[in-house]
Design a protein around this motif. Structure first.
Motif, PDB file in Angstrom:
ATOM      1  N   ASP A  75     -10.594  -3.727   4.706  1.00  0.00           N
ATOM      2  CA  ASP A  75     -11.965  -3.228   4.865  1.00  0.00           C
ATOM      3  C   ASP A  75     -12.809  -4.113   5.792  1.00  0.00           C
ATOM      4  O   ASP A  75     -14.007  -3.932   5.914  1.00  0.00           O
ATOM      5  N   GLU A 116      -2.518   3.238   9.810  1.00  0.00           N
ATOM      6  CA  GLU A 116      -3.376   2.074   9.550  1.00  0.00           C
ATOM      7  C   GLU A 116      -2.862   1.216   8.388  1.00  0.00           C
ATOM      8  O   GLU A 116      -2.749  -0.010   8.544  1.00  0.00           O
ATOM      9  N   GLN A 121     -14.292   3.707  11.352  1.00  0.00           N
ATOM     10  CA  GLN A 121     -13.970   4.947  10.640  1.00  0.00           C
ATOM     11  C   GLN A 121     -12.774   5.640  11.267  1.00  0.00           C
ATOM     12  O   GLN A 121     -11.917   6.164  10.575  1.00  0.00           O
ATOM     13  N   LYS A 153      -9.704   3.958  10.070  1.00  0.00           N
ATOM     14  CA  LYS A 153      -9.440   4.303   8.669  1.00  0.00           C
ATOM     15  C   LYS A 153      -8.767   5.670   8.552  1.00  0.00           C
ATOM     16  O   LYS A 153      -8.022   5.922   7.611  1.00  0.00           O
TER      17      LYS A 153
END
Length: 165
Positions: free
Chosen positions: A54, A136, A128, A131
Motif C-alpha cells: 500500500d 501487481e 490506483q 492496484k
C-alpha cells in the motif's frame, strides 16, 4: 579492545545472493572504499527497504533498481582496476549481482509494467492503476524476495567494509 586499523588488509568471508556462492579474500583499501560506496547506495534506497503493497509505486522501485546499474558502473570506474573483476573481489561481486540478480528481475518486470502503464486511463491515479493490475501482487512478492537477496549483498558489503549492520 582497540579498533582495527581500517587501512590494513582485512580477510573477509562473505555469503552472496543470487546463487553466486561465497567469497573469501583480503580486501584492500580500494575495494573497501568501493564496497562502502555501494553499501551506502543500497541501504538508502528502496532496493533493500521493504516496499509495502500500500506504499509507493512499483515504477519507483524499478527505477531505483535500474539506477543501481549506472551507480555501480560509476563506482567501479572511479575505483579503477584494483577492485578487480574476479569472483573474489568487490568488482566481480558487484557485476555478478547486477547480471545475476537485478538484470533478470528488471528484464521480466520492466516490459510487463510498462505495457500496463500504457493502458492507464487519464482519470486514474498511477497508484490506483497499479492496484488494478492483475500482476501487481506477484510483482510485490518477487520484489520482496529480491529485497531479501539484496539485503544479503548489503550484509556482504558491510562485512567487507567492517561496519556492523
Amino acid at each position: 579492545m582497540p579498533k582495527q586499523d581500517p587501512a590494513k588488509l582485512k580477510k573477509v568471508s562473505v555469503s552472496l545472493p543470487f546463487g553466486i556462492g561465497g567469497a573469501e579474500w583480503e580486501a584492500d583499501e580500494t575495494e573497501r572504499k568501493a564496497a562502502w560506496s555501494l553499501y551506502v547506495e543500497l541501504v538508502t534506497r528502496i532496493t533493500v527497504q521493504s516496499l509495502e503493497a500500500d506504499q509507493g509505486l512499483l515504477r519507483e522501485a524499478l527505477n531505483s533498481l535500474y539506477s543501481m546499474f549506472a551507480i555501480t558502473r560509476q563506482i567501479l570506474r572511479d575505483a579503477g582496476p584494483d577492485v578487480g573483476i574476479s569472483s573474489q573481489s568487490v568488482g566481480g561481486i558487484a557485476i555478478a549481482v547486477l547480471n545475476k540478480g537485478l538484470r533478470p528481475f528488471l528484464s521480466k518486470w520492466h516490459p510487463l509494467l510498462q505495457t500496463w502503464e500504457a493502458q492507464k486511463p487519464p482519470t486514474a491515479s498511477p497508484k490506483q492503476h497499479e492496484k488494478n493490475w492483475s500482476l501487481e501482487p506477484q510483482m510485490y512478492e518477487e520484489l520482496l524476495i529480491l529485497g531479501k537477496e539484496l539485503q544479503q549483498y548489503t550484509e556482504a558489503l558491510a562485512e567487507i567494509v567492517g561496519v556492523e549492520e
